[in-house]
Design an enzyme around this catalytic site. Structure first.
Site, mmCIF file in Angstrom:
data_model
loop_
_atom_site.group_PDB
_atom_site.id
_atom_site.type_symbol
_atom_site.label_atom_id
_atom_site.label_comp_id
_atom_site.label_asym_id
_atom_site.label_seq_id
_atom_site.Cartn_x
_atom_site.Cartn_y
_atom_site.Cartn_z
ATOM 1 N N ASN A 6 21.027 -5.807 -5.412
ATOM 2 C CA ASN A 6 20.878 -6.225 -4.015
ATOM 3 C C ASN A 6 20.936 -7.742 -3.914
ATOM 4 O O ASN A 6 21.088 -8.431 -4.917
ATOM 5 C CB ASN A 6 19.574 -5.667 -3.445
ATOM 6 C CG ASN A 6 18.383 -6.129 -4.261
ATOM 7 O OD1 ASN A 6 18.071 -7.308 -4.311
ATOM 8 N ND2 ASN A 6 17.721 -5.189 -4.939
ATOM 9 N N LYS A 46 1.123 2.841 -0.368
ATOM 10 C CA LYS A 46 1.112 2.326 -1.734
ATOM 11 C C LYS A 46 -0.288 1.861 -2.145
ATOM 12 O O LYS A 46 -0.467 1.323 -3.225
ATOM 13 C CB LYS A 46 2.117 1.170 -1.860
ATOM 14 C CG LYS A 46 3.569 1.580 -1.613
ATOM 15 C CD LYS A 46 4.528 0.407 -1.786
ATOM 16 C CE LYS A 46 5.920 0.775 -1.308
ATOM 17 N NZ LYS A 46 6.942 0.598 -2.340
HETATM 18 N N1 CTP Z 1 8.498 -1.908 -4.949
HETATM 19 C C1 CTP Z 1 8.195 -1.607 -6.245
HETATM 20 N N2 CTP Z 1 8.916 -0.648 -6.899
HETATM 21 C C2 CTP Z 1 9.902 0.014 -6.286
HETATM 22 C C3 CTP Z 1 10.222 -0.294 -4.949
HETATM 23 C C4 CTP Z 1 9.501 -1.271 -4.289
HETATM 24 O O1 CTP Z 1 7.283 -2.207 -6.792
HETATM 25 N N3 CTP Z 1 10.576 0.930 -6.947
HETATM 26 C C5 CTP Z 1 7.675 -2.908 -4.248
HETATM 27 C C6 CTP Z 1 8.373 -4.187 -3.836
HETATM 28 O O2 CTP Z 1 8.287 -5.174 -4.846
HETATM 29 C C7 CTP Z 1 7.600 -4.583 -2.598
HETATM 30 C C8 CTP Z 1 7.180 -3.249 -1.999
HETATM 31 O O3 CTP Z 1 7.246 -2.316 -3.050
HETATM 32 O O4 CTP Z 1 6.424 -5.268 -2.922
HETATM 33 C C9 CTP Z 1 8.030 -2.766 -0.860
HETATM 34 O O5 CTP Z 1 9.382 -2.760 -1.260
HETATM 35 P P1 CTP Z 1 10.493 -2.210 -0.283
HETATM 36 O O6 CTP Z 1 11.815 -2.214 -0.978
HETATM 37 O O7 CTP Z 1 10.379 -2.915 1.042
HETATM 38 O O8 CTP Z 1 9.974 -0.733 -0.035
HETATM 39 P P2 CTP Z 1 10.330 0.640 -0.628
HETATM 40 O O9 CTP Z 1 9.080 1.272 -1.094
HETATM 41 O O10 CTP Z 1 11.445 0.541 -1.606
HETATM 42 O O11 CTP Z 1 10.789 1.420 0.670
HETATM 43 P P3 CTP Z 1 12.164 1.378 1.485
HETATM 44 O O12 CTP Z 1 13.225 0.827 0.548
HETATM 45 O O13 CTP Z 1 12.378 2.773 1.876
HETATM 46 O O14 CTP Z 1 11.903 0.473 2.659
#
Ligand code: CTP
Length: 401
Positions: A211, A344
């Site tokens: 990304n 979370k």
């Molecule tokens: N995060 C993580 N591990 C993952 C995905 C996300 O630790 N596999 C953490 C990111 O570092 C951030 C938080 O979760 O602190 C939210 O990440 P985000 O990408 O916004 O959320 P997702 O849980 O991936 O949800 P979505 O992509 O559906 O918005």
């Protein structure tokens, strides 16, 4: 706010296209109460005039070591003694080399040698010149000699190249200068782990899913926390950023690697900040050889879910750190962030809107809404470095309470 009230800053400007930003830098410093005097190298005068800098600083500008009139007014030794800080921005590869070797062959380098004030340099040059082993060695020498290195930034360069070597923006330099004058060392003894940047999920030996995260926010947080005295571990995906001073960096590629590194660091941390943009899915089976194009118009990849790193940290049964997440959203920002805080089981979440191109992903600025159980605070748009200091302060206050 007069954050630099009565601070005497000797600004050295060397030759580079970024010198056009120096007039703005002088304004930003003086707006905050600093008294700024400017020294121009002879190359700098090809890019910006003494008259401009005299007008914005309100002080005469010095440029020659051998000018009897200037020496009679405020000589180089007086200037060197006058300064509370010598800030060199932009600092060209040439001036960095001369400083590293202790040369005193113009007014600026002579003042640096003759001064006991701290010196900060903001490198600004072509990315290849910055990467050059000679420049890297010179910068390492300056660090050894306790110079502060501000930046450089990464991005498109005036010469058309892209990479590390841009001078930091004036407001970022101001934020670092403020930190230098008031290092609030109130985080001493605190262990903070931060994840930053994207993850890279391999498809085959040459392709991956990833990304646009630049890692800048996570690196800015690491720098701010370390500057405030914390012991910082930075777990970073692939980014093009220099490690902030005093920070222990662990480089990873995939979410699984980040997961492993994060869990072992988290149990030894007081605070865990998940700033990384972790890929939610990885390819079920990484091909051992490069995938070849078939005759079909479509191809399908099977993806499997990656572990949720921050949720795993927040669920640690023992030695659970105070856990702070980020929520990068393009719509329903606050609503999604609140859901993530609860789902979370985080202590705090920082929501940012990544749909605006002037902030968030890959930008030097950001704006955040910080949410915790029982409160919210908006941190308005500011350079990531400035925002990082505010956020680390807020997190540490909540951790302590
Ligand atoms: N995060 C993580 N591990 C993952 C995905 C996300 O630790 N596999 C953490 C990111 O570092 C951030 C938080 O979760 O602190 C939210 O990440 P985000 O990408 O916004 O959320 P997702 O849980 O991936 O949800 P979505 O992509 O559906 O918005």
């Amino acid at each position: 706010m007069q954050t630099l009230a009565d601070k005497r800053i000797l600004l050295g400007i060397s030759g580079g296209i970024a010198a056009y930003k120096s007039a703005d830098l002088v304004r930003r410093l003086t707006e905050r109460g600093a008294d700024v005097r400017v020294i121009l190298t002879s190359a700098a005068q090809e890019f910006i005039t003494p008259l401009t800098l005299q007008a914005v600083s309100g002080n005469p500008v010095s440029h020659s070591l051998l000018d009897p009139a200037a020496e009679a007014a405020m000589g180089h030794i007086e200037l060197a003694k006058w300064a509370d800080l010598i800030l060199i921005a932009p600092a060209s590869a040439d001036v960095i080399a001369r400083l590293a070797h202790g040369l005193a062959n113009d007014l600026l380098t002579t003042c640096v040698l003759a001064s006991s004030a701290p010196v900060a340099v903001a490198p600004a040059m072509n990315q290849q010149m910055y990467k050059n082993i000679a420049t890297q060695k010179n910068l390492a020498t300056l660090k050894e000699h306790n110079f502060h290195i501000f930046g450089p930034g990464v991005g498109a360069q005036a010469c058309g190249d892209t990479g590390a070597g841009r001078m930091l923006e004036p407001l970022e330099l101001v934020a670092l200068t403020e930190q230098l004058f008031s290092p609030v060392k109130n985080l001493q003894g605190l262990r903070i782990t931060i994840t930053a940047g994207p993850t890279r999920e391999a498809i085959d030996p040459v392709r991956y899913i990833s990304n646009h995260s630049s890692g800048k926010m996570g690196f800015a947080l690491a720098q701010a926390a370390a500057a405030m005295g914390a012991e910082v571990t930075l777990i970073s995906g692939p980014v093009q950023l220099a490690t902030p001073a005093g920070v222990t960096r662990i480089d990873v590629q995939s979410a699984e690697q980040m997961h492993q590194a994060a869990l072992s660091a988290a149990v030894q941390s007081d605070i865990f900040i998940g700033c990384a943009a972790v890929a939610d899915y990885r390819v079920a089976e990484i091909a051992a050889d490069k995938l070849k194009k078939g005759a079909e118009a479509e191809m399908q990849l099977t993806l499997v879910k990656n572990p949720d790193i921050i949720a795993a940290v927040a669920a640690l049964p023992q030695q659970r750190p105070f856990t702070v997440g980020f929520a990068a959203e393009t719509r329903n920002v606050l609503e999604y962030a609140r859901q993530k805080l609860l789902n979370k089981r985080l202590d705090m979440i920082c929501a940012n809107d990544v749909s605006a191109s002037d902030r968030g992903f890959n930008s030097d600025d950001n704006a955040l809404s910080v949410i915790w159980r029982g409160g919210e605070l908006d941190l308005p748009k500011a350079p990531k470095q400035q925002l990082a200091t505010q956020l680390i302060t807020l997190i540490s206050e909540h951790y302590k309470n």
